[in-house]
Design an enzyme around this catalytic site. Structure first.
Site, PDB file in Angstrom:
ATOM      1  N   LYS A   1      11.916 -19.103 -31.833  1.00  0.00           N
ATOM      2  CA  LYS A   1      11.366 -17.924 -32.502  1.00  0.00           C
ATOM      3  C   LYS A   1      10.805 -18.331 -33.858  1.00  0.00           C
ATOM      4  CE  LYS A   1      13.211 -15.196 -29.282  1.00  0.00           C
ATOM      5  NZ  LYS A   1      12.427 -14.361 -28.348  1.00  0.00           N
TER       6      LYS A   1
ATOM      7  N   SER B   1      19.972 -14.177 -21.172  1.00  0.00           N
ATOM      8  CA  SER B   1      19.188 -14.312 -22.394  1.00  0.00           C
ATOM      9  C   SER B   1      18.750 -12.936 -22.859  1.00  0.00           C
ATOM     10  CB  SER B   1      17.961 -15.195 -22.128  1.00  0.00           C
ATOM     11  OG  SER B   1      17.135 -15.274 -23.259  1.00  0.00           O
TER      12      SER B   1
ATOM     13  N   HIS C   1      15.726 -15.823 -15.310  1.00  0.00           N
ATOM     14  CA  HIS C   1      16.382 -14.875 -16.206  1.00  0.00           C
ATOM     15  C   HIS C   1      16.966 -13.732 -15.389  1.00  0.00           C
ATOM     16  CE1 HIS C   1      14.784 -16.328 -20.205  1.00  0.00           C
ATOM     17  NE2 HIS C   1      14.205 -17.126 -19.317  1.00  0.00           N
TER      18      HIS C   1
ATOM     19  N   ASN D   1       0.803  -1.222   0.000  1.00  0.00           N
ATOM     20  CA  ASN D   1       0.000   0.000   0.000  1.00  0.00           C
ATOM     21  C   ASN D   1       0.834   1.269   0.000  1.00  0.00           C
ATOM     22  OD1 ASN D   1      -2.734   0.661  -0.124  1.00  0.00           O
ATOM     23  ND2 ASN D   1      -2.784   1.292   2.021  1.00  0.00           N
TER      24      ASN D   1
ATOM     25  N   THR E   1      15.658 -19.901 -27.084  1.00  0.00           N
ATOM     26  CA  THR E   1      14.225 -19.614 -27.131  1.00  0.00           C
ATOM     27  C   THR E   1      13.742 -19.762 -28.569  1.00  0.00           C
ATOM     28  OG1 THR E   1      14.565 -18.009 -25.354  1.00  0.00           O
ATOM     29  CG2 THR E   1      12.460 -17.936 -26.527  1.00  0.00           C
TER      30      THR E   1
ATOM     31  N   GLU F   1       7.906 -16.557 -23.167  1.00  0.00           N
ATOM     32  CA  GLU F   1       7.071 -16.300 -21.994  1.00  0.00           C
ATOM     33  C   GLU F   1       5.586 -16.172 -22.334  1.00  0.00           C
ATOM     34  OE1 GLU F   1       8.573 -12.321 -23.492  1.00  0.00           O
ATOM     35  OE2 GLU F   1       9.415 -14.305 -23.143  1.00  0.00           O
TER      36      GLU F   1
ATOM     37  N   HIS G   1      10.597 -17.487 -15.812  1.00  0.00           N
ATOM     38  CA  HIS G   1      10.766 -16.287 -16.629  1.00  0.00           C
ATOM     39  C   HIS G   1      10.260 -15.089 -15.833  1.00  0.00           C
ATOM     40  CE1 HIS G   1      10.586 -13.400 -19.907  1.00  0.00           C
ATOM     41  NE2 HIS G   1      11.331 -14.228 -20.614  1.00  0.00           N
ATOM     42  N   ARG G   2      10.932 -13.941 -16.008  1.00  0.00           N
ATOM     43  CA  ARG G   2      10.600 -12.763 -15.202  1.00  0.00           C
ATOM     44  C   ARG G   2       9.756 -11.754 -15.988  1.00  0.00           C
ATOM     45  NH1 ARG G   2      16.175  -9.151 -14.768  1.00  0.00           N
ATOM     46  NH2 ARG G   2      16.726  -9.198 -16.977  1.00  0.00           N
TER      47      ARG G   2
ATOM     48  N   LYS H   1       8.258 -16.135 -31.626  1.00  0.00           N
ATOM     49  CA  LYS H   1       7.676 -16.549 -30.356  1.00  0.00           C
ATOM     50  C   LYS H   1       6.196 -16.908 -30.495  1.00  0.00           C
ATOM     51  CE  LYS H   1       8.694 -12.715 -28.102  1.00  0.00           C
ATOM     52  NZ  LYS H   1       8.706 -11.761 -26.968  1.00  0.00           N
TER      53      LYS H   1
END
Length: 443
Positions: free
Chosen positions: A141, A345, A293, A89, A139, A170, A260-261, A143
Site C-alpha cells: 500500500k 485478506s 482470496h 442468458n 499487499t 489487484e 485475486h477475485r 495500492k
C-alpha cells in the site's frame, strides 16, 4: 449430469414449477416457442430438467429449484462454456424477478477434463520448503501511486521482516506511474536480497493481468526469466479463458499462480440475484489457480464463518459432503484434482491472528496489508509483529491451547519478547469491523 441449485424469485402470478421449468429450458435447449428444427434432434437427450423445488424458509416468494444438465451440453475443459450455458442468458428472464445460482455439482467425469491448479497445496509447500503453519503475506500500500523503486523498497522491508509473500494489489497492472517491467525488476531485486538475508524462500505476486492474453503471457514469461516463484491474475475481470491460459503456462513453467477475485461482489453479494462465491470458487479450482482470496470472517469484508468455511473446504479438500448448514447443496468429489490455498485478506491485524489460525488452519495464506504497513515503526517491524504472533499462535495450538478462548492472552504473552508486536497490539487494540452480514444461510 451437472446439477445446479438456483434461488428463484418468480414474478407475481408465475407458479414456481413454471419458473423452474423455464430456467431449465432457457439454460439448455429451449427457446420461447416451438421450432421445426426441434424434430431434427433428440431433445430428451439434451434438455435440462428441473427435478426438485424447495420453498426457502422465511421468504414469501423464493424457491430453490434443482436443475440437471446432461454432460453432452458442455465442452470439455471449458469453464467459459459451462457458465455461458448455465447462467449466460437466463438471469435476464422477464418471468423471474431475480435468479441466483447457489451451487453446482460437477460430476467426476467432467472434473477429469480439467487440469485444475497449476501445482496445488503440497507442491507449493515443497517449492517454498515451508510446513506446519499458515503462510504470511502483505499487499503493498498505497495500492496506486508509488514509483517502482519505492514499491520494491516496501517489498524488501516486508520480506526481510519475516513475511513469506508480498503482493501487487489487484488494480496494479502497468500504469504511467509504474510500468510493469520496472515493477517486476525492482521486486525481483527486493526478493533476492531478502532471501539472501533471511535464508528463507520468498515470493512476490507479480500481477500479470493485462488487456489481452498475449500481453499477459509476455509478462508471465518475463517473471519466469527473472526466476521469481509466483505470478498473479485477476480471474474475474480477466476472464476464465485468460485464466486457464495463464494457469497452463504456469504449470508448464514451474510458476505458482495467485488469484485475486476482484469484481466478485458485483456478482455474488446480493442474496437473491447473481451467483454465490462458492460457485466461483469451484470454477476457479477447475480453471486453475494455487491461491484465491476467500474473505476473512473477522476482517472488513463480507463473509460469515459457516459460509466461508464451506467454500474453503470446497477449495482445499478432495471430497466434500453435502451440508446445508455451511451452504453446500451437493456432495462434491474432486477425484484428486489439486487443492487451492484460501487467502484471508482485508482489514486484518495482529489481534485477529488467533482467530484466523483457528478458522483457516495451516493450509492458508494470511495477508496483512495495512496490518503490516500501518505499523508505527515501519514496514519491517510490522512484518516482524505478524510473524511473531503467528508463530506464537501455532505453538500455542500445538500445545493444546484453545485459540478461540485464549487468543488475546496468547498475543499478550508474545508481546513480552517482541517490542514490535507490543507496538502493533497497542495501535490496533480497538479496531473492529462489526456489521450485519448481507448473505446469511437459510438453514
Amino acid at each position: 449430469d451437472i446439477l445446479a441449485a438456483f434461488r428463484v424469485t418468480p414474478q407475481p402470478g408465475v407458479p414456481p414449477e413454471e419458473a423452474g421449468a423455464a430456467v431449465a429450458a432457457e439454460s439448455s435447449t429451449g427457446t420461447w416457442t416451438t421450432v421445426w428444427t426441434d424434430g431434427l434432434t433428440s431433445l430428451d437427450r439434451y434438455k435440462g430438467r428441473c427435478y426438485h423445488i424447495d420453498a426457502v424458509p422465511g421468504e414469501e416468494n423464493q424457491y430453490i429449484c434443482y436443475v440437471a444438465y446432461p454432460l453432452d451440453l458442455f465442452e470439455e475443459g471449458s469453464v467459459t462454456n459451462m457458465f455461458t450455458s448455465i447462467v449466460g442468458n437466463v438471469s435476464g428472464f422477464k418471468a423471474l424477478r431475480a435468479l441466483r445460482l447457489e451451487d453446482l455439482r460437477i460430476p467426476p467425469a467432467y472434473v477429469k477434463t480439467f487440469q485444475g491448479p497449476p501445482h496445488g497445496i503440497q507442491v507449493e509447500r515443497d517449492k517454498l520448503n515451508k510446513y506446519g503453519r499458515p503462510l504470511l503475506g502483505c499487499t503493498i500500500k498505497p495500492k496506486l501511486g508509488l514509483s517502482a523503486k519505492n514499491y520494491g523498497r516496501a517489498v524488501y522491508e516486508c520480506l526481510r521482516g519475516g513475511l513469506d509473500f508480498t503482493k501487487d494489489d489487484e488494480n496494479v497492472n502497468s500504469q504511467p506511474f509504474m510500468r510493469w517491467r520496472d515493477r517486476f525488476l525492482f521486486c525481483a531485486e527486493a526478493l533476492y536480497k531478502a532471501q539472501a538475508e533471511t535464508g528463507e524462500i520468498k515470493g512476490h505476486y507479480l500481477n500479470a493481468t493485462a488487456g489481452n492474453c498475449d500481453e499477459m503471457i509476455k509478462r508471465a514469461v518475463f517473471a519466469r526469466e527473472l526466476g521469481v516463484p509466483i505470478v498473479m491474475h485477476d480471474y474475474l475481470t480477466g476472464g476464465f479463458t485468460a485464466n486457464t491460459t495463464l494457469s497452463n503456462y504456469c504449470r508448464d513453467n514451474g510458476l505458482l499462480l495467485h488469484i485475486h477475485r476482484a469484481m466478485h461482489a458485483v456478482i455474488d453479494r446480493q442474496k437473491n440475484h447473481g451467483m454465490h462465491f462458492r460457485v466461483l470458487a469451484k470454477a476457479l479450482r477447475m480453471s486453475g489457480g494455487d491461491h484465491i482470496h476467500s474473505g476473512t470472517v473477522v476482517g472488513k469484508l463480507e463473509g460469515g464463518r459457516n459460509i466461508t468455511l464451506g467454500f474453503v473446504d470446497l477449495l482445499r479438500d478432495d471430497f466434500i459432503e453435502k451440508d446445508r448448514t455451511r451452504g453446500i447443496y451437493f456432495t462434491q468429489d474432486w477425484v484428486s484434482l489439486p487443492g487451492v490455498l484460501p487467502v484471508a485478506s482485508g482489514g486484518i491485524h495482529v489481534w485477529h491472528m488467533p482467530a484466523l489460525v483457528e478458522i483457516f488452519g495451516d493450509d492458508s495464506v494470511l495477508q496483512f496489508g495495512g496490518g503490516t504497513l500501518g505499523h508505527p515503526w515501519g514496514n519491517a517491524p510490522g512484518a516482524v509483529a505478524n510473524r511473531v504472533v503467528l508463530e506464537a499462535c501455532v505453538q500455542a495450538r500445538n500445545e493444546g491451547r484453545d485459540l478461540a478462548r485464549e487468543g488475546x492472552d496468547i498475543x499478550r504473552e508474545a508481546t513480552k519478547w517482541s517490542p514490535e508486536l507490543a507496538a502493533a497490539c497497542e495501535v490496533w487494540k480497538e479496531i473492529t469491523f462489526t456489521f450485519e452480514e448481507v448473505d446469511k444461510l437459510d438453514y
